[in-house]
Write a protein that holds these residues in place. Structure first.
Motif, PDB file in Angstrom:
ATOM      1  N   THR A  69      46.910 -35.703 -26.600  1.00 16.78           N
ATOM      2  CA  THR A  69      47.180 -36.400 -27.864  1.00 16.78           C
ATOM      3  C   THR A  69      45.849 -36.813 -28.486  1.00 16.78           C
ATOM      4  O   THR A  69      44.808 -36.775 -27.836  1.00 16.78           O
ATOM      5  CB  THR A  69      48.056 -37.655 -27.675  1.00 16.78           C
ATOM      6  OG1 THR A  69      47.306 -38.647 -26.952  1.00 16.78           O
ATOM      7  CG2 THR A  69      49.334 -37.329 -26.920  1.00 16.78           C
ATOM      8  N   ARG A  70      45.899 -37.227 -29.745  1.00 15.31           N
ATOM      9  CA  ARG A  70      44.665 -37.539 -30.467  1.00 15.31           C
ATOM     10  C   ARG A  70      44.802 -38.761 -31.356  1.00 15.31           C
ATOM     11  O   ARG A  70      45.846 -38.969 -31.962  1.00 15.31           O
ATOM     12  CB  ARG A  70      44.285 -36.346 -31.376  1.00 15.31           C
ATOM     13  CG  ARG A  70      43.892 -35.112 -30.639  1.00 15.31           C
ATOM     14  CD  ARG A  70      43.874 -33.905 -31.563  1.00 15.31           C
ATOM     15  NE  ARG A  70      45.215 -33.454 -31.917  1.00 15.31           N
ATOM     16  CZ  ARG A  70      45.472 -32.488 -32.780  1.00 15.31           C
ATOM     17  NH1 ARG A  70      44.478 -31.882 -33.414  1.00 15.31           N
ATOM     18  NH2 ARG A  70      46.707 -32.126 -33.029  1.00 15.31           N
ATOM     19  N   ASP A  71      43.726 -39.529 -31.417  1.00 12.62           N
ATOM     20  CA  ASP A  71      43.562 -40.501 -32.497  1.00 12.62           C
ATOM     21  C   ASP A  71      42.872 -39.777 -33.640  1.00 12.62           C
ATOM     22  O   ASP A  71      42.002 -38.941 -33.409  1.00 12.62           O
ATOM     23  CB  ASP A  71      42.640 -41.644 -32.053  1.00 12.62           C
ATOM     24  CG  ASP A  71      43.353 -42.665 -31.175  1.00 12.62           C
ATOM     25  OD1 ASP A  71      44.568 -42.855 -31.338  1.00 12.62           O
ATOM     26  OD2 ASP A  71      42.676 -43.283 -30.330  1.00 12.62           O
ATOM     27  N   PHE A  72      43.225 -40.139 -34.884  1.00 17.77           N
ATOM     28  CA  PHE A  72      42.516 -39.583 -36.022  1.00 17.77           C
ATOM     29  C   PHE A  72      41.818 -40.704 -36.778  1.00 17.77           C
ATOM     30  O   PHE A  72      42.460 -41.680 -37.165  1.00 17.77           O
ATOM     31  CB  PHE A  72      43.478 -38.840 -36.950  1.00 17.77           C
ATOM     32  CG  PHE A  72      44.095 -37.642 -36.296  1.00 17.77           C
ATOM     33  CD1 PHE A  72      43.329 -36.516 -36.032  1.00 17.77           C
ATOM     34  CD2 PHE A  72      45.420 -37.651 -35.910  1.00 17.77           C
ATOM     35  CE1 PHE A  72      43.884 -35.403 -35.413  1.00 17.77           C
ATOM     36  CE2 PHE A  72      45.988 -36.545 -35.292  1.00 17.77           C
ATOM     37  CZ  PHE A  72      45.219 -35.419 -35.035  1.00 17.77           C
ATOM     38  N   THR A  83      47.490 -42.738 -34.970  1.00 21.31           N
ATOM     39  CA  THR A  83      47.466 -42.764 -33.507  1.00 21.31           C
ATOM     40  C   THR A  83      48.626 -41.914 -32.987  1.00 21.31           C
ATOM     41  O   THR A  83      49.559 -41.628 -33.732  1.00 21.31           O
ATOM     42  CB  THR A  83      47.576 -44.210 -32.987  1.00 21.31           C
ATOM     43  OG1 THR A  83      48.841 -44.757 -33.397  1.00 21.31           O
ATOM     44  CG2 THR A  83      46.451 -45.091 -33.512  1.00 21.31           C
ATOM     45  N   PRO A  84      48.570 -41.519 -31.712  1.00 25.47           N
ATOM     46  CA  PRO A  84      49.623 -40.635 -31.188  1.00 25.47           C
ATOM     47  C   PRO A  84      51.000 -41.312 -31.192  1.00 25.47           C
ATOM     48  O   PRO A  84      51.099 -42.536 -31.109  1.00 25.47           O
ATOM     49  CB  PRO A  84      49.190 -40.364 -29.740  1.00 25.47           C
ATOM     50  CG  PRO A  84      47.744 -40.720 -29.672  1.00 25.47           C
ATOM     51  CD  PRO A  84      47.529 -41.787 -30.703  1.00 25.47           C
ATOM     52  N   SER A  85      52.053 -40.518 -31.253  1.00 18.65           N
ATOM     53  CA  SER A  85      53.419 -41.052 -31.231  1.00 18.65           C
ATOM     54  C   SER A  85      53.732 -41.706 -29.900  1.00 18.65           C
ATOM     55  O   SER A  85      54.475 -42.668 -29.847  1.00 18.65           O
ATOM     56  CB  SER A  85      54.423 -39.928 -31.490  1.00 18.65           C
ATOM     57  OG  SER A  85      54.229 -39.420 -32.780  1.00 18.65           O
ATOM     58  N   LEU A  88      57.145 -44.188 -26.345  1.00 15.60           N
ATOM     59  CA  LEU A  88      56.994 -44.052 -27.793  1.00 15.60           C
ATOM     60  C   LEU A  88      56.475 -45.358 -28.394  1.00 15.60           C
ATOM     61  O   LEU A  88      56.880 -46.451 -28.001  1.00 15.60           O
ATOM     62  CB  LEU A  88      58.329 -43.671 -28.436  1.00 15.60           C
ATOM     63  CG  LEU A  88      58.835 -42.250 -28.164  1.00 15.60           C
ATOM     64  CD1 LEU A  88      60.220 -42.053 -28.783  1.00 15.60           C
ATOM     65  CD2 LEU A  88      57.862 -41.218 -28.727  1.00 15.60           C
ATOM     66  N   GLU A 146      50.896 -33.070 -29.038  1.00 12.12           N
ATOM     67  CA  GLU A 146      51.482 -33.518 -30.301  1.00 12.12           C
ATOM     68  C   GLU A 146      50.725 -32.826 -31.414  1.00 12.12           C
ATOM     69  O   GLU A 146      49.498 -32.947 -31.488  1.00 12.12           O
ATOM     70  CB  GLU A 146      51.355 -35.038 -30.453  1.00 12.12           C
ATOM     71  CG  GLU A 146      51.775 -35.538 -31.833  1.00 12.12           C
ATOM     72  CD  GLU A 146      51.762 -37.064 -31.964  1.00 12.12           C
ATOM     73  OE1 GLU A 146      52.751 -37.608 -32.441  1.00 12.12           O
ATOM     74  OE2 GLU A 146      50.761 -37.690 -31.570  1.00 12.12           O
ATOM     75  N   TRP A 204      59.498 -46.500 -32.922  1.00 13.72           N
ATOM     76  CA  TRP A 204      60.816 -46.282 -32.314  1.00 13.72           C
ATOM     77  C   TRP A 204      61.225 -47.481 -31.475  1.00 13.72           C
ATOM     78  O   TRP A 204      60.406 -48.019 -30.709  1.00 13.72           O
ATOM     79  CB  TRP A 204      60.774 -45.036 -31.428  1.00 13.72           C
ATOM     80  CG  TRP A 204      60.483 -43.780 -32.181  1.00 13.72           C
ATOM     81  CD1 TRP A 204      61.390 -42.934 -32.727  1.00 13.72           C
ATOM     82  CD2 TRP A 204      59.192 -43.212 -32.489  1.00 13.72           C
ATOM     83  NE1 TRP A 204      60.752 -41.879 -33.347  1.00 13.72           N
ATOM     84  CE2 TRP A 204      59.408 -42.025 -33.222  1.00 13.72           C
ATOM     85  CE3 TRP A 204      57.863 -43.593 -32.221  1.00 13.72           C
ATOM     86  CZ2 TRP A 204      58.367 -41.215 -33.677  1.00 13.72           C
ATOM     87  CZ3 TRP A 204      56.827 -42.795 -32.675  1.00 13.72           C
ATOM     88  CH2 TRP A 204      57.084 -41.623 -33.404  1.00 13.72           C
ATOM     89  N   PRO A 251      55.807 -43.568 -38.136  1.00 14.12           N
ATOM     90  CA  PRO A 251      57.082 -44.050 -37.591  1.00 14.12           C
ATOM     91  C   PRO A 251      56.892 -44.804 -36.273  1.00 14.12           C
ATOM     92  O   PRO A 251      55.913 -44.573 -35.564  1.00 14.12           O
ATOM     93  CB  PRO A 251      57.881 -42.764 -37.363  1.00 14.12           C
ATOM     94  CG  PRO A 251      56.879 -41.672 -37.264  1.00 14.12           C
ATOM     95  CD  PRO A 251      55.680 -42.101 -38.053  1.00 14.12           C
ATOM     96  N   TRP A 257      56.320 -31.866 -30.416  1.00 17.03           N
ATOM     97  CA  TRP A 257      55.743 -32.254 -29.118  1.00 17.03           C
ATOM     98  C   TRP A 257      56.072 -31.215 -28.062  1.00 17.03           C
ATOM     99  O   TRP A 257      57.234 -30.765 -27.971  1.00 17.03           O
ATOM    100  CB  TRP A 257      56.308 -33.613 -28.693  1.00 17.03           C
ATOM    101  CG  TRP A 257      55.955 -34.717 -29.633  1.00 17.03           C
ATOM    102  CD1 TRP A 257      54.859 -35.537 -29.549  1.00 17.03           C
ATOM    103  CD2 TRP A 257      56.671 -35.157 -30.802  1.00 17.03           C
ATOM    104  NE1 TRP A 257      54.854 -36.436 -30.601  1.00 17.03           N
ATOM    105  CE2 TRP A 257      55.955 -36.230 -31.383  1.00 17.03           C
ATOM    106  CE3 TRP A 257      57.846 -34.732 -31.427  1.00 17.03           C
ATOM    107  CZ2 TRP A 257      56.379 -36.883 -32.530  1.00 17.03           C
ATOM    108  CZ3 TRP A 257      58.268 -35.381 -32.578  1.00 17.03           C
ATOM    109  CH2 TRP A 257      57.541 -36.443 -33.118  1.00 17.03           C
ATOM    110  N   ARG A 268      66.653 -46.772 -35.184  1.00 17.32           N
ATOM    111  CA  ARG A 268      65.890 -46.576 -33.952  1.00 17.32           C
ATOM    112  C   ARG A 268      64.588 -45.843 -34.229  1.00 17.32           C
ATOM    113  O   ARG A 268      63.696 -45.822 -33.391  1.00 17.32           O
ATOM    114  CB  ARG A 268      66.748 -45.814 -32.938  1.00 17.32           C
ATOM    115  CG  ARG A 268      67.909 -46.640 -32.468  1.00 17.32           C
ATOM    116  CD  ARG A 268      68.658 -45.994 -31.334  1.00 17.32           C
ATOM    117  NE  ARG A 268      69.202 -47.024 -30.477  1.00 17.32           N
ATOM    118  CZ  ARG A 268      69.813 -46.793 -29.318  1.00 17.32           C
ATOM    119  NH1 ARG A 268      69.922 -45.557 -28.867  1.00 17.32           N
ATOM    120  NH2 ARG A 268      70.268 -47.793 -28.607  1.00 17.32           N
ATOM    121  N   GLU A 269      64.522 -45.224 -35.393  1.00 15.08           N
ATOM    122  CA  GLU A 269      63.270 -44.612 -35.848  1.00 15.08           C
ATOM    123  C   GLU A 269      63.032 -45.083 -37.262  1.00 15.08           C
ATOM    124  O   GLU A 269      63.893 -44.891 -38.119  1.00 15.08           O
ATOM    125  CB  GLU A 269      63.360 -43.090 -35.814  1.00 15.08           C
ATOM    126  CG  GLU A 269      62.148 -42.409 -36.451  1.00 15.08           C
ATOM    127  CD  GLU A 269      62.166 -40.883 -36.319  1.00 15.08           C
ATOM    128  OE1 GLU A 269      61.142 -40.340 -35.924  1.00 15.08           O
ATOM    129  OE2 GLU A 269      63.196 -40.263 -36.615  1.00 15.08           O
TER     130      GLU A 269
END
Lengths: 456, 456
Positions: free
Chosen positions: B11-14, A43-45, A99, B143, A131, A129, B131, A142-143
């Motif tokens: 942004t994208r889901d994969f 999924t997107p960050s 995030l 992203e 955050w 990751p 990004w 933090r990450e």
């Protein structure tokens, strides 16, 4: 113009050795996830803020990193609001994205958004990751990466059985033998609260009970009393504090404590089912242990609760955890989808493997052979051999400059490269290579065919 | 409470299939990076703002995603500044961190920060998301991953030779045969500008020349004229517009055009060196082509410039690029470190492989065999067999619920699982398994040993 470079607190650079070690853990977990039929998603960050906000409590909202809108973001803030100069109130007007704080909420969002493309039960894993704007401290960043596996769309207890086996498989594959998989069930905790007349104080009760290990029986009782749980109720808890023996014995004790609670008995049934199946199937190196004080994420879990501790003797918090939750996707409008999942704590597993010296030596070896550079003619000759080596899946490189021999040998040593090849005038003339073993110091002359064979 | 879930634009889901295909590309590139002796590093997703700001020009600064400070961030904005309500001016006061915009600047920061731990020449690769707050459009995301390999600390041209081979190896491994690796050299461009008396207009000149493919010779000349390049100078360019033939022939033409420019001749020397080495070493499936109009990232590159295009017939921009740069780390205070690097465009490579049907079928197959669930007794029996299969590295799963047979078979079909195993009363009694091939429909009864052998 020159700046002294640094990185934000709570974040990390990873050097080649650290990346290799981390990837070793990732790929071990990943291959076991796949062995059990889990499929990867990503999924997107960052997510829309309203996807994340309000899902982790007030504290969580505060710890979510918000992304500032692009362009003239202040133009969208009206004057009266701007005049307040209130950071909290202005945030939603100047920030629309945030995030990822964990992988669970984005997963729930994913399931709802893609429900028509998904085949249920959906067994997914995700390693990405997250955050958190937490105060950084030893072991808290933090990450950091989360490694989660979840199944949604089935309430079968066989999943819990599979997750216990999955934990066992991963830790066995990592040679981390002797991990303890602790299990509890929310229904047990609810049942106990019911029996002692504290159903309305379930959270207070379990928060206190959860501390038994750390603060001891007397302090736990004190805390319960201070939270308004009656003396009489606490007295009824006595057998809990002395719960001993193996899984089966503890279950028997629980049966007598919980004989008046229907929910408690349902919890016992579920735990017994899992324990019996695991006993029949066997574990490779981990052990399954009933821990009625285990309450992690209680507001969240509705059935089984898992937590894994490192082998005895290693001082480290939990290295994994999880549980069953009903209605995870309800927040996004898809009701009645039960789920169960587990998570692996990468950073802590890393520290444990480091402490116990369990990283295989081979994983940090990257280049197998370095060709010493004696000039352009020799380099071209070397590159032809390097090409052949690479075609045989051997990692090989040419030192790029015809620098002093010592410097080049030094590079091979520092990089931990086990072999170097020397090609000088004579080798060039005879179409040969001098292969030197950097550990033993031995060297001899070989032709290309022998070189490939020796390094394979 | 229920929200219609969505993700931020750009942004994208994969899904599992997409993740598998992306990982196939990643791991192919990664294994070639390692084959050539590159080592992985990773840097944090966000950097201190002053590490990134000012490194990508004004447009870049605008496109960097900024992270809002935590807590009462407005309290650090003094009244006079706040009263201005100027988004640009307030940003540095309320945001100290920013998301990575590319991998190059963080790499430069890493090299300077860790210079004492690094063995130079440092060959590093890095594959992480970046990004950009760009306007999203077809094939352009906010992203996306970058896959970079760079060497710093050596100005040897053998590196350029290696990078041409690396491109060739990666695209050959991906079965993407016929890629064109275009090469140019900034010194050639500077030399030409010098020869036509437009050294002060190098950027205008190359920007115009770069458009030759798209707008044609006449328009290019028009543009040059409009930028103040003389008629006489443009006339001298004539041979450039008709530069034809193979690498060697073009080099000969360039020699006569550039015979009065020392820098131009140095560029020719460098290109010739690379071409001769590559000719001697041979390429597997790509071709190396001289393209004097190539000028990507000119303000940045100081020597070789690379760009890779997909095989003919595939309409796609460049699928890779790179070049040599001097003094990358100078911005962070470490002078005189020359570097050269290349990058792979993951998203475009994905689209090309998809268009040409080059993804191997096997990569999207995850689970090898599904055990149909006929009830608890059968499930336990099945799980024992599943355990044995998994120990033999076979991905296997049990359908979690004893749902209708049709539903379970349907799940196997939709998930693309090639085999199912049925265990009913009879199989249980005889200690056997009915193995069904989901493609041929054939089925027969086997014991555990045969089951493992058949599925291996």
């Amino acid at each position: 113009m020159a700046q002294k470079p640094s990185i934000p607190k709570g974040t990390r650079d990873f050097n080649p050795e650290e990346v290799a070690k981390r990837n070793y853990i990732f790929s071990t977990i990943k291959s076991q996830f796949q062995r059990f039929g889990f499929q990867p998603i990503e999924t997107p960050s960052f997510e829309n803020s309203d996807t994340l906000m309000g899902k982790y409590g007030e504290e969580g909202d505060r710890l979510i990193f918000k992304i500032l809108n692009s362009g003239d973001f202040l133009s969208k803030v009206d004057e009266p609001l701007y005049a307040l100069k209130d950071s909290g109130k202005i945030t939603p007007k100047i920030s629309e994205k945030a995030l990822r704080y964990d992988l669970t909420v984005p997963f729930a969002r994913y399931v709802v958004q893609h429900q028509n493309e998904i085949e249920f039960p959906f067994k997914r894993y995700q390693m990405q990751p997250v955050w958190r704007a937490d105060r950084p401290q030893k072991g808290r960043f933090r990450e950091f990466y989360q490694c989660d596996a979840d199944v949604v769309g089935s309430d079968s207890l066989w999943q819990e059985v599979e997750f216990v086996q999955l934990y066992d498989n991963v830790f066995t594959a990592l040679k981390l033998e002797g991990a303890t998989i602790k299990i509890n069930n929310r229904k047990i905790l609810s049942g106990i609260a019911e029996v002692i007349g504290a159903s309305d104080k379930l959270i207070d009760f379990t928060v206190a009970l959860d501390k038994l290990d750390k603060i001891g029986e007397d302090k736990v009782k004190e805390e319960m009393l201070s939270k308004g749980i009656s003396q009489e109720g606490i007295a009824k808890l006595q057998p809990l504090f002395t719960l001993k023996g193996d899984f089966g014995t503890q279950i028997e004790s629980l049966k007598s404590i919980l004989n008046t609670s229907e929910e408690g008995q349902k919890g016992i049934e579920e735990l017994s089912f899992i324990n019996e199946a695991i006993t029949a199937l066997g574990l490779k190196s981990a052990k399954l242990q009933l821990d009625v004080t285990l309450a992690r994420g209680l507001n969240y879990y509705t059935g089984a609760i898992f937590e894994v501790s490192a082998p005895e003797g290693v001082a480290m918090g939990s290295i994994g955890g999880g549980g069953r939750y009903d209605d995870l996707t309800g927040i996004f409008g898809l009701k009645n989808v039960s789920g169960v999942g587990i998570s692996f704590g990468l950073d802590r597993i890393y520290l444990v493997l480091e402490e116990l010296g369990l990283f295989p030596e081979t994983i940090t070896k990257s280049t197998e052979v370095l060709f010493i550079n004696f000039g352009d003619k020799e380099s071209l000759f070397s590159l032809k051999a390097i090409k052949a080596l690479r075609e045989n899946n051997i990692n090989a490189e040419l030192y790029p400059d015809s620098a002093k021999m010592k410097k080049q040998m030094n590079y091979a040593n520092k990089r931990n490269i086990p072999y170097v090849v020397l090609v000088g005038e004579e080798e060039l003339k005879n179409n040969q290579f001098t292969l030197k073993n950097m550990i033993s110091g031995e060297q001899d002359k070989v032709d290309l065919e022998a070189l490939v064979t020796r390094l394979k």
